[in-house]
Design a protein around this motif. Structure first.
Motif, PDB file in Angstrom:
ATOM      1  N   GLY A   1       0.792  -1.227   0.000  1.00  0.00           N
ATOM      2  CA  GLY A   1       0.000   0.000   0.000  1.00  0.00           C
ATOM      3  C   GLY A   1       0.824   1.275   0.000  1.00  0.00           C
ATOM      4  O   GLY A   1       1.989   1.287   0.364  1.00  0.00           O
ATOM      5  N   GLU A   2       0.157   2.359  -0.431  1.00  0.00           N
ATOM      6  CA  GLU A   2       0.732   3.699  -0.342  1.00  0.00           C
ATOM      7  C   GLU A   2       0.656   4.175   1.091  1.00  0.00           C
ATOM      8  O   GLU A   2      -0.123   3.651   1.885  1.00  0.00           O
ATOM      9  N   ARG A   3       1.413   5.224   1.404  1.00  0.00           N
ATOM     10  CA  ARG A   3       1.237   5.913   2.675  1.00  0.00           C
ATOM     11  C   ARG A   3       0.208   7.018   2.419  1.00  0.00           C
ATOM     12  O   ARG A   3       0.449   7.925   1.637  1.00  0.00           O
ATOM     13  N   ILE A   4      -0.965   6.900   3.029  1.00  0.00           N
ATOM     14  CA  ILE A   4      -2.068   7.834   2.763  1.00  0.00           C
ATOM     15  C   ILE A   4      -2.216   8.811   3.928  1.00  0.00           C
ATOM     16  O   ILE A   4      -2.444   8.396   5.057  1.00  0.00           O
ATOM     17  N   PRO A   5      -2.096  10.120   3.663  1.00  0.00           N
ATOM     18  CA  PRO A   5      -2.309  11.094   4.745  1.00  0.00           C
ATOM     19  C   PRO A   5      -3.797  11.364   4.946  1.00  0.00           C
ATOM     20  O   PRO A   5      -4.521  11.603   3.983  1.00  0.00           O
ATOM     21  N   LEU A   6      -4.268  11.302   6.187  1.00  0.00           N
ATOM     22  CA  LEU A   6      -5.681  11.549   6.493  1.00  0.00           C
ATOM     23  C   LEU A   6      -5.792  12.378   7.765  1.00  0.00           C
ATOM     24  O   LEU A   6      -5.133  12.073   8.759  1.00  0.00           O
ATOM     25  N   THR A   7      -6.608  13.410   7.726  1.00  0.00           N
ATOM     26  CA  THR A   7      -6.769  14.256   8.907  1.00  0.00           C
ATOM     27  C   THR A   7      -7.595  13.510   9.946  1.00  0.00           C
ATOM     28  O   THR A   7      -8.553  12.810   9.611  1.00  0.00           O
ATOM     29  N   ILE A   8      -7.188  13.664  11.200  1.00  0.00           N
ATOM     30  CA  ILE A   8      -7.858  12.960  12.294  1.00  0.00           C
ATOM     31  C   ILE A   8      -9.262  13.540  12.504  1.00  0.00           C
ATOM     32  O   ILE A   8      -9.434  14.757  12.550  1.00  0.00           O
TER      33      ILE A   8
ATOM     34  N   THR B   1      10.682   5.034  -4.889  1.00  0.00           N
ATOM     35  CA  THR B   1      11.175   3.794  -5.507  1.00  0.00           C
ATOM     36  C   THR B   1      11.701   2.795  -4.484  1.00  0.00           C
ATOM     37  O   THR B   1      11.391   1.618  -4.556  1.00  0.00           O
ATOM     38  N   ASN B   2      12.512   3.268  -3.518  1.00  0.00           N
ATOM     39  CA  ASN B   2      13.148   2.320  -2.601  1.00  0.00           C
ATOM     40  C   ASN B   2      12.212   1.845  -1.501  1.00  0.00           C
ATOM     41  O   ASN B   2      11.972   0.654  -1.341  1.00  0.00           O
ATOM     42  N   LEU B   3      11.692   2.799  -0.729  1.00  0.00           N
ATOM     43  CA  LEU B   3      10.854   2.436   0.417  1.00  0.00           C
ATOM     44  C   LEU B   3       9.489   1.927  -0.045  1.00  0.00           C
ATOM     45  O   LEU B   3       8.979   0.931   0.453  1.00  0.00           O
ATOM     46  N   MET B   4       8.888   2.630  -1.025  1.00  0.00           N
ATOM     47  CA  MET B   4       7.530   2.300  -1.443  1.00  0.00           C
ATOM     48  C   MET B   4       7.496   1.371  -2.662  1.00  0.00           C
ATOM     49  O   MET B   4       6.433   0.963  -3.106  1.00  0.00           O
ATOM     50  N   LYS B   5       8.670   1.063  -3.206  1.00  0.00           N
ATOM     51  CA  LYS B   5       8.824   0.133  -4.332  1.00  0.00           C
ATOM     52  C   LYS B   5       7.918   0.462  -5.527  1.00  0.00           C
ATOM     53  O   LYS B   5       7.292  -0.408  -6.126  1.00  0.00           O
ATOM     54  N   ALA B   6       7.902   1.742  -5.869  1.00  0.00           N
ATOM     55  CA  ALA B   6       7.037   2.185  -6.970  1.00  0.00           C
ATOM     56  C   ALA B   6       7.450   1.572  -8.308  1.00  0.00           C
ATOM     57  O   ALA B   6       6.665   1.555  -9.256  1.00  0.00           O
ATOM     58  N   TYR B   7       8.685   1.054  -8.391  1.00  0.00           N
ATOM     59  CA  TYR B   7       9.128   0.451  -9.654  1.00  0.00           C
ATOM     60  C   TYR B   7       8.464  -0.898  -9.896  1.00  0.00           C
ATOM     61  O   TYR B   7       8.497  -1.428 -10.999  1.00  0.00           O
ATOM     62  N   ASP B   8       7.880  -1.449  -8.838  1.00  0.00           N
ATOM     63  CA  ASP B   8       7.246  -2.761  -8.935  1.00  0.00           C
ATOM     64  C   ASP B   8       5.735  -2.540  -9.081  1.00  0.00           C
ATOM     65  O   ASP B   8       5.107  -1.922  -8.218  1.00  0.00           O
ATOM     66  N   GLU B   9       5.157  -3.028 -10.154  1.00  0.00           N
ATOM     67  CA  GLU B   9       3.737  -2.737 -10.400  1.00  0.00           C
ATOM     68  C   GLU B   9       2.798  -3.348  -9.362  1.00  0.00           C
ATOM     69  O   GLU B   9       1.647  -2.947  -9.246  1.00  0.00           O
TER      70      GLU B   9
END
Lengths: 294, 462
Positions: free
Chosen positions: A42-49, B264-272
């Motif tokens: 997953g992405e890191r998603i910012p959300l307000t509390i 790219t490194n932490l979130m591995k955006a290069y990997d689909e």
């Protein structure tokens, strides 16, 4: 892991989640945000509390399913766990550190739009708990998209509703209602706090400027880490580049370059659409062959 | 006493192939190659390499053990001074440290000390399971370490060995600090190396809690007063990116190297398989000449863009490791030296279309001893591109100073600490980039270990 203690649908595509995160709950203050990561990919998603309860160890977030990741988050169910829930991040709202006596003499107007209504709630609640009165405007396209009206009516001095189609409350935009309150209903305010879509905040500041009513806005920019490392959230305030995550997320609305902020928000939109297309393809069980994954 | 054996070349991925993948560039020595390279060491009486190593690893001693085939012993020699040989063997600027002062380098090629260190470090990782777990007597005293980068990991493992109950607090979701968010996979494999170094630290009994931003989630005072930590080590690094302050820097398509590399490194955006998006466009310009600039430009290349380095001094002054510059060139990176950006240009929608630069020439040496670049009047020109990445260095996050009374920083925002790592507040120690500003893994590691000794000293006398 951070368990979802409760999930509720507030309106179409808008969901509330109460999440077990004791450390965040203990430290959270109005105005701050968290970074949520759903799972390993997953992405890191910012959300307000949107609320917090130190005793229960829970933090509430409200999310609208818009992009690929918010859709994924909104598909999570009660009892399931989020991989990460980090925070609270950013500075608390300025009033939290102000002298209470001085604060009690101020007349607050909150303007909440769409999903941005949720993070207004802990601010008004905090003020109420500290004996400070605040009026609140909640705006939405139509009645069914209104959220947090009941909760808000418990903590607001006066609650006003504005819908674009007039299906509930005042018919028109929140900006027209601000004018109506000040021009025709004899209301006077010392501070305005506007939280909602970037475009709404821009127009609220254009309106409040006419009344020289100081206005604070809470920006929901792009972020990766949320701790000051990446700079994706940079925004121009008073002609200076600042980071929303560590310098904000609340700023003097008269000083924010909203046009730049809105443009920067769209930086990855095409990528997000692409990600969504790939995700849908995968759900259908086949690998993308039209080059969407290239 | 001439050494007739030439330096043993190290096997690498073909430049053309590797410029399109994220696998490690360098394969490292196998046993046979390591033994042969080790035989080149002259075992000098006054080893200049040891003096030139920031943590004074007993280099001839460990190389001698390699030559004898005693790899475990070689690892033990290194571990007296360094806790991250697999990492430092890969990322240290050996040419300006150990190898730069090797006697063999005067007339020929120095011993490949870095590659031998890497060999020993990797051997140790591979064979860690076979080694007995250390028996440590716990003393029940708690120390908190803030940050899980090189200094934090080194400090925590030394303290754990001394018997302390150590917990590392990490702000991000992954452990390793700059080793996971900054340095790319093709230079430092995350699962094969970093994760296993972290495992080794955990095996010593160190606890690690992620998602804790000390200063926000909990303060240092709360850690000491409510959670019972008797001493604190701050190894929070230097994470805040710098920008140039030139027009156009907030256009869509301009980003910090930190953002690009974190994606790219932490979130591995290069990997689909991963959700985090990344944008490179067709042509990327990276501004800067350090390791981070090389990492960013080579990452952009691997993501399919034409990639160019723009640097205001000449090639001789490039602060990056020589090996990285060499690898970058092999991979087809374009280098525009003596070139300085003056503005970034965008289209009517606010997206980058190019970067306007001016040619530079070298003038008098500045405070750093490097000849300072001066603009050549009238030499402005434009490089068309879709993305501009700023790799201009980083500075420490002010959060801990802001939220902890009595903690002083200098003009540059770096924590003030003495040579042992003691800060201006009792019981709080610091080391690594948070103190020095952006520097090297080995210096951070060394500072973490020094601070561990100082913390031990402090707690014994408390």
């Amino acid at each position: 892991m951070y368990t979802i203690l409760e999930k509720r649908t507030l309106a179409e595509n808008i969901y509330l989640m109460r999440v077990h995160a004791p450390r965040v709950a203990r430290a959270a203050k109005p105005g701050q945000f968290v970074i949520v990561r759903i799972d390993e990919v997953g992405e890191r998603i910012p959300l307000t509390i949107s609320d917090y309860d130190a005793a229960e160890g829970s933090v509430t977030i409200v999310t609208q399913a818009i992009g690929a990741s918010t859709r994924k988050l909104c598909a999570m169910e009660q009892g399931e766990s989020l991989a990460d829930f980090a925070g609270p991040l950013g500075h608390p709202s300025e009033f939290v550190g102000e002298d209470l006596e001085a604060l009690r003499s101020k007349r607050f107007l909150f303007v909440a739009g769409g999903v941005g209504t949720a993070p207004v709630y802990p601010q008004v609640k905090w003020l109420k708990e500290h004996g400070v009165k605040a009026d609140v405007i909640i705006g939405a396209k139509t009645k069914s998209m209104l959220i947090y009206t009941e909760e808000m009516s418990r903590v607001a001095e006066n609650l006003y509703i504005a819908t674009d189609d007039g299906s509930e409350g005042f018919k028109g935009m929140v900006t027209a209602l601000i004018k109506e309150l000040i021009d025709n209903r004899g209301k006077q305010y010392d501070v305005c706090v506007a939280i909602g879509p970037m475009i709404m905040m821009k127009f609220v500041t254009l309106t409040t400027r006419e009344y020289s009513l100081p206005t604070i806005v809470s920006l929901n920019t792009l972020m990766v880490d949320g701790t000051g490392m990446c700079g994706a959230c940079r925004v121009t305030v008073g002609g200076k580049t600042v980071f929303t995550c560590v310098d904000g997320p609340e700023f003097d609305g008269f000083e924010v370059d909203f046009d730049e902020a809105m443009r920067r928000q769209g930086m990855y939109r095409t990528q997000e659409e692409r990600a969504r297309a790939i995700a849908e393809e995968r759900r259908n069980g086949h690998k993308c062959r039209v080059g969407l994954d290239k | 006493m001439a050494n007739k054996i030439p330096r043993v070349p190290v096997r690498e991925q073909e430049p053309k192939v590797r410029a399109a993948n994220f696998e490690e560039v360098c394969y490292g020595y196998n046993e046979e190659e390591a033994l042969l390279e080790a035989s080149r060491c002259l075992n000098c009486k006054n080893p200049r390499c040891v003096a030139a190593c920031p943590v004074n690893i007993r280099i001839p001693d460990f190389i001698h053990q390699v030559l004898e085939g005693n790899f475990a012993e070689a690892a033990a020699v290194i571990s007296q001074d360094s806790s991250l040989p697999s990492v430092c063997g890969r990322v240290c600027p050996q040419e300006s440290q150990c190898e730069g002062s090797c006697v063999l380098g005067v007339k020929g090629e120095p011993v490949a000390i870095g590659k031998l260190e890497r060999f020993v470090g990797d051997w140790k990782i591979e064979n860690a399971d076979r080694m007995p777990a250390p028996r440590i007597e716990r003393n029940g005293r708690k120390v908190a370490v803030i940050g899980s980068g090189p200094s934090g990991l080194a400090c925590a493992s030394d303290l754990a060995r001394m018997g302390y109950e150590v917990k590392i607090f990490e702000a991000l979701h992954k452990v390793g600090g700059v080793l996971v968010y900054g340095i790319p996979e093709f230079r430092l494999p995350k699962d094969k190396i970093v994760a296993r170094e972290v495992e080794a630290v955990k095996r010593l009994g160190v606890e690690i809690e992620t998602d804790v931003i000390v200063g926000r989630t909990i303060t240092i005072d709360e850690l000491m007063n409510e959670e019972g930590y008797e001493a604190i080590f701050i190894g929070s690094g230097a994470g805040l990116p710098r920008f140039m302050g030139i027009p156009g820097e907030n256009l869509n398509g301009v980003l910090s190297a930190n953002e690009f590399l974190t994606r790219t490194n932490l979130m591995k955006a290069y990997d689909e398989e991963y959700d985090t998006p990344i944008y490179v466009g067709k042509r990327v310009v990276v501004v800067g000449g350090g390791n981070v600039a090389m990492d960013a430009v080579r990452t952009a290349k691997r993501l399919g863009a034409e990639a160019t380095i723009v640097y205001r001094r000449s090639e001789k002054e490039l602060p990056a490791r020589a090996e990285e510059v060499h690898h970058a060139k092999e991979e087809g990176i374009e280098f525009r030296m003596l070139t300085n950006p003056i503005s970034i240009i965008g289209d009517e929608r606010g997206w980058v279309t190019g970067i306007r630069c001016i040619e530079m020439e070298l003038g008098e040496p500045d405070a750093s001893g490097r000849r300072s670049p001066v603009e050549k009047a009238g030499s402005e020109f434009e490089i068309p591109c879709d993305v501009v990445i700023m790799a201009l260095g980083t500075s420490p996050n002010p959060l801990l100073k802001m939220t902890t009374s009595g903690l002083e920083t200098n003009r540059k925002g770096c924590l003030v600490a003495d040579e042992h790592g003691a800060t201006t507040r009792e019981g709080i120690f610091a080391g690594g980039d948070a103190v020095t500003g952006a520097a090297t893994v080995i210096l951070a590691m060394g500072a973490g270990r020094k601070a561990a000794r100082a913390i031990d000293e402090y707690l014994k006398n408390k």
